[in-house]
Structure formats: structure tokens, C-alpha cells
Design a protein around this motif. Sequence first.
Motif, mmCIF file in Angstrom:
data_model
loop_
_atom_site.group_PDB
_atom_site.id
_atom_site.type_symbol
_atom_site.label_atom_id
_atom_site.label_comp_id
_atom_site.label_asym_id
_atom_site.label_seq_id
_atom_site.Cartn_x
_atom_site.Cartn_y
_atom_site.Cartn_z
ATOM 1 N N MET A 115 0.845 -1.061 0.045
ATOM 2 C CA MET A 115 -0.445 -0.293 0.134
ATOM 3 C C MET A 115 1.311 1.435 0.151
ATOM 4 N N PHE A 116 1.749 1.153 0.424
ATOM 5 C CA PHE A 116 2.978 2.599 0.577
ATOM 6 C C PHE A 116 3.751 3.152 -0.989
ATOM 7 N N LYS A 117 3.312 1.919 -1.411
ATOM 8 C CA LYS A 117 4.321 2.133 -2.409
ATOM 9 C C LYS A 117 3.525 3.139 -3.908
ATOM 10 N N LYS A 118 2.258 2.689 -3.276
ATOM 11 C CA LYS A 118 1.214 3.649 -3.992
ATOM 12 C C LYS A 118 1.680 5.805 -3.727
ATOM 13 N N ALA A 119 2.176 5.242 -2.473
ATOM 14 C CA ALA A 119 2.675 6.670 -2.068
ATOM 15 C C ALA A 119 4.384 7.294 -2.533
ATOM 16 N N GLY A 120 5.373 6.212 -2.696
ATOM 17 C CA GLY A 120 6.380 6.620 -3.117
ATOM 18 C C GLY A 120 7.106 6.008 -1.770
ATOM 19 N N ILE A 121 6.178 5.319 -1.316
ATOM 20 C CA ILE A 121 7.331 4.889 0.223
ATOM 21 C C ILE A 121 7.805 3.079 -0.170
ATOM 22 N N THR A 122 9.052 3.608 0.234
ATOM 23 C CA THR A 122 9.454 1.664 -0.094
ATOM 24 C C THR A 122 9.825 1.189 1.109
ATOM 25 N N ALA A 123 9.578 -0.003 2.098
ATOM 26 C CA ALA A 123 10.393 -1.056 3.284
ATOM 27 C C ALA A 123 10.037 -1.886 2.495
ATOM 28 N N ASP A 124 10.752 -2.959 3.971
ATOM 29 C CA ASP A 124 10.750 -4.513 3.919
ATOM 30 C C ASP A 124 10.356 -4.792 5.096
ATOM 31 N N ILE A 125 10.952 -6.062 4.757
ATOM 32 C CA ILE A 125 10.736 -6.846 6.660
ATOM 33 C C ILE A 125 11.737 -7.621 6.686
ATOM 34 N N GLN A 126 11.982 -7.464 8.157
ATOM 35 C CA GLN A 126 12.924 -8.627 8.759
ATOM 36 C C GLN A 126 12.524 -9.455 9.640
#
Length: 211
Positions: A115-126
Motif C-alpha cells: 500500500m505504501f508504494k502508492k505514495a512513493g514509500i519503500t519498505a521491507d521486513i526482517q
Amino acid sequence: WNNKSPLFSDKNVRKALGHLIDRKTIIEKVLYGYAEVVNSPIYYKDKKYYNSELPQVEFDVEKAKKLLNDAGWKDTDGDGIIDKVIDGKVTQFKFQFLNNNNPVRKQVVLTVIDMFKKAGITADIQDLEWSVYLDKTKKHEFDATLAAWQMPVIPQDPYQIWHSTQMVGEGSNYISFYNKTSDSLIEAYRGEFDEQKRIEMLKQWQKLIYE
């Protein structure tokens, strides 16, 4: 969100992230309907203390984008990731979620990341083992995480999780939330014996946290 992080220290950014999370879809698709949308950390079935007047945080990508833009987050180089100059350095809105090997929470986080990609935010998970995860969160060594506290069925005392004194050492305010008015309300609530006044204080506190 780790409130000490320059990514999340602005409350308007945190509001934007709230508008980027489609909670209804998560409940339907990931949790198979076994959840309720709530707008406060107070147990939602405690009708006396829960502030039911708080409006829903609606899934609204355009509103989120505006809040982020107003906070200075823009895609200045056209790479699809929003960025901002922090301490003289261009910083991209990229971060990592910690997860304690919980498969359901992992699926929720992966949905949120998309969902965050829609606003240009990139995240991953560990994924981390429980003991390592707990150590990192206690020491505030994280960007973001999906975690939970057991909600009591008796009127909640927010002190342990939300008061600023619990930010230090290994206190339970892992997200480093600090607000003087919040502290004052929590302290007054703890010392008040008149139930109606306690209800009013806690509802006022919930509105502050909501904001």
C-alpha cells in the motif's frame, strides 16, 4: 513507528501513513473478518472509557500524498521514491519493519508495504527470533514494527506504554512517544478517584493520541 526516527518524528507523516493503510481490506483478506477497526488504544468494548466519537482514519492515498508533500517529502529525482533533505543530506523514505517471526503479522506488514508504494514509500521486513526482536525493540533499535499489547478488560492505565518516563532504559514506551500534555493527562488520570472525571480525562487523552 519509532518517533525518534527522522522519518516518523513529524506527526503529519504518521497521519499520512495511517491514511495509507487500508484496514478494512486487511481485516477481510488477511484476518478473515476476525477483527474490528478501532481508533484508540483503549479496549473498544469498554463503552464507558472508549472514545467512540473519534472519526475513522479512512484509506485515502491522495490525502496521504498531500500530508507527505506538506511535510517536505517529494520525489525530487523521479526514481519513484519520495525524499527530503534531512541534516543537509537527501534522505529517501525507505525503512524496515521488524517482525517476531509471526506469520499473520508478516502478511499484514507485506500488505501495508504494498500500500505504501502508492505514495512513493519503500519498505521491507526482517524476521527475528523473539528474544532478539524483544531486545531490539526495548533498545529502540528499529524503524517500525507491528506489535501488540494485551488489552485489559478493566479501565486501562496508559502510563507504562505511553508516558515519556518509559522511553528511557528498557521502559515499555518502545516507540519513544513524547508529549507534555499526554504526560499531564496520564498523571492526573492516575490520581483521580472521581469516575466521571477519569472518563473525561481518558477520552481527552485518546483524542490527543489520535491526533
